[in-house]
Design an enzyme around this catalytic site. Structure first.
Site, PDB file in Angstrom:
ATOM      1  N   GLU A  89       0.846  -1.195   0.000  1.00  0.00           N
ATOM      2  CA  GLU A  89       0.000   0.000   0.000  1.00  0.00           C
ATOM      3  C   GLU A  89       0.883   1.247   0.000  1.00  0.00           C
ATOM      4  OE1 GLU A  89      -2.511   2.450  -0.579  1.00  0.00           O
ATOM      5  OE2 GLU A  89      -3.544   0.545  -0.187  1.00  0.00           O
ATOM      6  N   ASP A 133       5.052   1.655  -4.337  1.00  0.00           N
ATOM      7  CA  ASP A 133       4.459   1.136  -5.562  1.00  0.00           C
ATOM      8  C   ASP A 133       4.877  -0.331  -5.757  1.00  0.00           C
ATOM      9  OD1 ASP A 133       3.789   0.565  -8.249  1.00  0.00           O
ATOM     10  OD2 ASP A 133       4.129   2.635  -8.862  1.00  0.00           O
ATOM     11  N   ASP A 155      -8.273   1.775  -7.901  1.00  0.00           N
ATOM     12  CA  ASP A 155      -8.760   3.017  -8.504  1.00  0.00           C
ATOM     13  C   ASP A 155      -9.184   2.727  -9.939  1.00  0.00           C
ATOM     14  OD1 ASP A 155      -9.107   5.598  -9.596  1.00  0.00           O
ATOM     15  OD2 ASP A 155      -7.671   6.432  -8.170  1.00  0.00           O
ATOM     16  N   ASP A 191     -16.397  -2.278  -7.796  1.00  0.00           N
ATOM     17  CA  ASP A 191     -17.804  -1.877  -7.785  1.00  0.00           C
ATOM     18  C   ASP A 191     -18.093  -0.892  -8.907  1.00  0.00           C
ATOM     19  OD1 ASP A 191     -16.149   0.057  -6.271  1.00  0.00           O
ATOM     20  OD2 ASP A 191     -18.034   1.148  -6.096  1.00  0.00           O
ATOM     21  N   TYR A 231     -14.350  -0.166   2.136  1.00  0.00           N
ATOM     22  CA  TYR A 231     -14.766   0.383   0.845  1.00  0.00           C
ATOM     23  C   TYR A 231     -15.968  -0.384   0.291  1.00  0.00           C
ATOM     24  CZ  TYR A 231     -14.554   2.499  -3.739  1.00  0.00           C
ATOM     25  OH  TYR A 231     -14.877   3.191  -4.871  1.00  0.00           O
TER      26      TYR A 231
END
Length: 250
Positions: A89, A133, A155, A191, A231
């Site tokens: 992360e 990363d 994202d 989603d 999330y």
């Protein structure tokens, strides 16, 4: 004529899009970032031997790319103590929250001092963290190392002009195919309608993975070992239905 940069790593480092830090991190979490994270942090500067990462070898190894606030990763690590988890992360606030979940230290608790932090190490025997990363880590991870890789709610970069920023792309899939064992699983949850279509298109054109779904329930419902994420709950509250794609390495 322009001169080359002294550090070749600066040339090779991929460009990262997204936030690295949000609102101010409070005292207890800062303490954990400074004193506890170094004990479980992986480095991109050396080759990684997974059997040597943990106190004892594990039965299997899993990688979570972009673990967000750490809720899913912390729950899996607790539920499957014989599995070694590598969590990646970039977002510092998310890393701090994972450390909070692992240690149980909350704001207002007496944190002790840096010398006492080792008392918490037994709670994280099966988690290691890379706080940058993941593409910087790929080359140092061994081939066919992971039984499962999680990519949960990345994202979506929904605008067409930003499509090249989406993590699911041929180059990253090639790296994941190298890292996942034959028969291992790549799990992708999203989603977002644009990302759903994007994943299906990218995976349909990939020869290293096959979709495991036999019916719609297989991708509309979470898998048996699923740990609900913050999330995911937000998406459901806002009327967005998550899907759970599983692809087997062939």
């Amino acid at each position: 004529m322009k001169t080359m940069m002294n550090n070749p790593q600066e040339i090779l480092k991929p460009k990262f899009f997204g936030r690295r830090k949000g609102r101010t991190i409070r005292k207890a979490k800062n303490f954990l970032l400074e004193n506890f994270l170094p004990r479980i942090r992986l480095s991109a500067e050396q080759k990684i031997n997974l059997t040597e990462c943990f106190t004892a070898p594990k039965e299997r190894y899993c990688l979570e790319i972009g673990f967000g606030d750490g809720g899913h990763l912390a729950a899996l690590a607790k539920n499957f103590p014989q599995t070694g988890f590598i969590g990646v992360e970039v977002y510092q606030n998310g890393v701090a929250n994972l450390l909070n979940l692992l240690t149980g230290i909350k704001e207002g608790d007496a944190c002790g001092n840096a010398q006492d932090i080792h008392l918490l190490a037994d709670r994280t025997d099966n988690i290691r963290v890379f706080d940058d990363d993941v593409r910087l880590l790929f080359a140092n991870l061994p081939a066919a190392a992971f039984d499962k890789v999680y990519l949960l709610f990345p994202d979506p970069w929904p605008k067409k002009k930003h499509a090249s920023r989406r993590f699911v792309n041929p180059q990253n899939l090639q790296e994941l195919a190298r890292l996942i064992k034959k028969g291992g699983i790549l799990q992708i949850a999203t989603d977002h309608a644009v990302y759903k279509r994007w994943v299906m298109e990218q995976m349909r054109n990939n020869n290293d993975f096959v979709w495991t779904a036999k019916c719609s329930d297989d991708w509309r419902n979470p898998p048996a070992d699923w740990a609900e994420t913050k999330y995911q709950r937000k998406a459901i509250r806002e009327g967005r239905k998550p899907v759970f794609f599983e692809y087997k390495r062939i």
